[in-house]
Design a protein around this motif. Structure first.
Motif, PDB file in Angstrom:
ATOM      1  N   UNK A  15      43.510  56.300  42.998  1.00  0.00           N
ATOM      2  CA  UNK A  15      43.310  55.964  41.594  1.00  0.00           C
ATOM      3  C   UNK A  15      44.286  54.866  41.178  1.00  0.00           C
ATOM      4  N   UNK A  16      43.995  54.265  40.042  1.00  0.00           N
ATOM      5  CA  UNK A  16      44.988  53.449  39.343  1.00  0.00           C
ATOM      6  C   UNK A  16      45.108  54.007  37.931  1.00  0.00           C
ATOM      7  N   UNK A  17      46.327  54.348  37.545  1.00  0.00           N
ATOM      8  CA  UNK A  17      46.601  54.774  36.175  1.00  0.00           C
ATOM      9  C   UNK A  17      46.907  53.530  35.358  1.00  0.00           C
ATOM     10  N   UNK A  18      46.164  53.319  34.280  1.00  0.00           N
ATOM     11  CA  UNK A  18      46.406  52.192  33.377  1.00  0.00           C
ATOM     12  C   UNK A  18      47.195  52.688  32.170  1.00  0.00           C
ATOM     13  N   UNK A  70      48.839  43.715  46.518  1.00  0.00           N
ATOM     14  CA  UNK A  70      48.623  42.562  47.400  1.00  0.00           C
ATOM     15  C   UNK A  70      47.221  42.572  48.004  1.00  0.00           C
ATOM     16  N   UNK A  71      46.512  43.690  47.853  1.00  0.00           N
ATOM     17  CA  UNK A  71      45.153  43.792  48.401  1.00  0.00           C
ATOM     18  C   UNK A  71      44.169  43.062  47.489  1.00  0.00           C
ATOM     19  N   UNK A  72      42.964  42.782  48.015  1.00  0.00           N
ATOM     20  CA  UNK A  72      41.939  42.102  47.215  1.00  0.00           C
ATOM     21  C   UNK A  72      41.553  42.941  46.003  1.00  0.00           C
ATOM     22  N   UNK A  73      41.438  44.262  46.202  1.00  0.00           N
ATOM     23  CA  UNK A  73      41.078  45.145  45.090  1.00  0.00           C
ATOM     24  C   UNK A  73      42.185  45.180  44.048  1.00  0.00           C
ATOM     25  N   UNK A  74      43.422  45.196  44.510  1.00  0.00           N
ATOM     26  CA  UNK A  74      44.554  45.188  43.588  1.00  0.00           C
ATOM     27  C   UNK A  74      44.602  43.920  42.764  1.00  0.00           C
ATOM     28  N   UNK A  75      44.353  42.784  43.396  1.00  0.00           N
ATOM     29  CA  UNK A  75      44.353  41.501  42.683  1.00  0.00           C
ATOM     30  C   UNK A  75      43.221  41.443  41.658  1.00  0.00           C
ATOM     31  N   UNK A  92      44.994  55.741  30.817  1.00  0.00           N
ATOM     32  CA  UNK A  92      43.615  55.748  31.273  1.00  0.00           C
ATOM     33  C   UNK A  92      43.624  55.704  32.792  1.00  0.00           C
ATOM     34  N   UNK A  93      42.481  55.990  33.391  1.00  0.00           N
ATOM     35  CA  UNK A  93      42.430  56.079  34.847  1.00  0.00           C
ATOM     36  C   UNK A  93      41.131  55.500  35.376  1.00  0.00           C
ATOM     37  N   UNK A  94      41.203  54.909  36.565  1.00  0.00           N
ATOM     38  CA  UNK A  94      39.995  54.454  37.252  1.00  0.00           C
ATOM     39  C   UNK A  94      40.053  54.932  38.690  1.00  0.00           C
ATOM     40  N   UNK A  95      38.913  55.347  39.220  1.00  0.00           N
ATOM     41  CA  UNK A  95      38.806  55.741  40.624  1.00  0.00           C
ATOM     42  C   UNK A  95      38.542  54.474  41.439  1.00  0.00           C
ATOM     43  N   UNK A  96      39.332  54.258  42.452  1.00  0.00           N
ATOM     44  CA  UNK A  96      39.220  53.009  43.194  1.00  0.00           C
ATOM     45  C   UNK A  96      37.875  52.875  43.908  1.00  0.00           C
ATOM     46  N   UNK A  97      37.246  53.994  44.267  1.00  0.00           N
ATOM     47  CA  UNK A  97      35.945  53.877  44.925  1.00  0.00           C
ATOM     48  C   UNK A  97      34.825  53.531  43.947  1.00  0.00           C
ATOM     49  N   UNK A  98      35.139  53.456  42.644  1.00  0.00           N
ATOM     50  CA  UNK A  98      34.135  53.076  41.649  1.00  0.00           C
ATOM     51  C   UNK A  98      34.329  51.642  41.149  1.00  0.00           C
ATOM     52  N   UNK A  99      35.431  51.011  41.565  1.00  0.00           N
ATOM     53  CA  UNK A  99      35.729  49.636  41.148  1.00  0.00           C
ATOM     54  C   UNK A  99      34.915  48.656  42.000  1.00  0.00           C
ATOM     55  N   UNK A 100      34.345  47.652  41.344  1.00  0.00           N
ATOM     56  CA  UNK A 100      33.531  46.670  42.067  1.00  0.00           C
ATOM     57  C   UNK A 100      33.824  45.257  41.575  1.00  0.00           C
ATOM     58  N   UNK A 101      34.354  44.428  42.462  1.00  0.00           N
ATOM     59  CA  UNK A 101      34.596  43.033  42.106  1.00  0.00           C
ATOM     60  C   UNK A 101      33.284  42.273  42.016  1.00  0.00           C
ATOM     61  N   UNK A 102      32.300  42.673  42.832  1.00  0.00           N
ATOM     62  CA  UNK A 102      30.992  42.009  42.832  1.00  0.00           C
ATOM     63  C   UNK A 102      30.293  42.195  41.492  1.00  0.00           C
TER      64      UNK A 102
END
Length: 207
Positions: free
Chosen positions: A30-33, A186-191, A51-61
């Motif tokens: 997760x990422x806690x915002x 430093x990861x693509x998802x993190x950026x 707030x919170x987001x599940x990383x497997x639900x995040x989509x850069x596309x």
């Protein structure tokens, strides 16, 4: 007779395993915002919202970071936590005859550790400036992110809780041990999350 008993035992074991799969939360990323709101001129004290987001639900596309309210302090009732972890809908703002706040010591300790982990390791992401009204009231919102791994109970919400969910229909409540995800930014998802536009989020979710 022995065959019937054996079938019943197998059926009971299967039911218990299915129940554990439904109610036990898995370790996920997760990422806690953290949103900190400040009114220019100090008219009101700064307020902090999580707030919170599940990383497997995040989509850069698809350019999406699905956010849901979360509460890192034990400001909700213990019966809400129990029902949420059992998959039931809850209303965090309404008290009932079932309302009680006697949390297990383990949950209090885990919640305190999570709050420290988030606040001590948050990464500054961006500033959002808002101006509104004839008096040109100005508000500054600072957004921080903390990547963690652990368990959260996820359930639907109803009633007064919906007023503080920015249109979302569910909430995630902490219920386990947590660790920091090292090197995430430093990861693509993190950026992607770091430069995501959070200006449209209404962060106020205080109970």
């Amino acid at each position: 007779m022995a065959y019937i008993i054996e079938v019943k035992i197998h059926a009971t074991l299967i039911f218990l395993l299915l129940s554990l799969q439904i109610f036990c939360q898995e370790n996920k990323d997760f990422v806690i915002l953290t949103f900190i709101e400040e009114d220019k001129g100090g008219r009101h004290a700064a307020s902090t919202h999580y707030w919170i987001t599940k990383l497997d639900s995040v989509s850069a596309v698809d350019y999406k970071v699905p956010l849901f309210p979360t509460y890192l302090r034990t400001e909700y009732s213990n019966d809400c936590l129990k029902r949420c972890c059992e998959g039931e809908k809850i209303d965090l703002l309404t008290s009932t005859t079932r309302t009680e706040y006697n949390y297990p010591e383990k949950h209090i300790e885990q919640s305190e550790n999570l709050l420290k982990l988030v606040n001590n390791n948050r990464e500054f992401l961006q500033k959002v400036r808002i101006t509104w009204g004839e008096r040109k009231i100005k508000r500054l919102i600072k957004v921080y992110g903390t990547p963690i791994k652990g368990k959260f109970c996820e359930c639907g919400i109803y009633g007064l809780s919906l007023r503080f969910a920015d249109g979302k229909q569910k909430v995630l409540l902490p219920n386990g041990k947590y660790e920091l995800i090292q090197g995430f930014w430093k990861s693509d998802l993190g950026k992607f999350i770091k430069f995501y536009d959070f200006s449209k989020v209404n962060p106020q979710n205080a109970l």
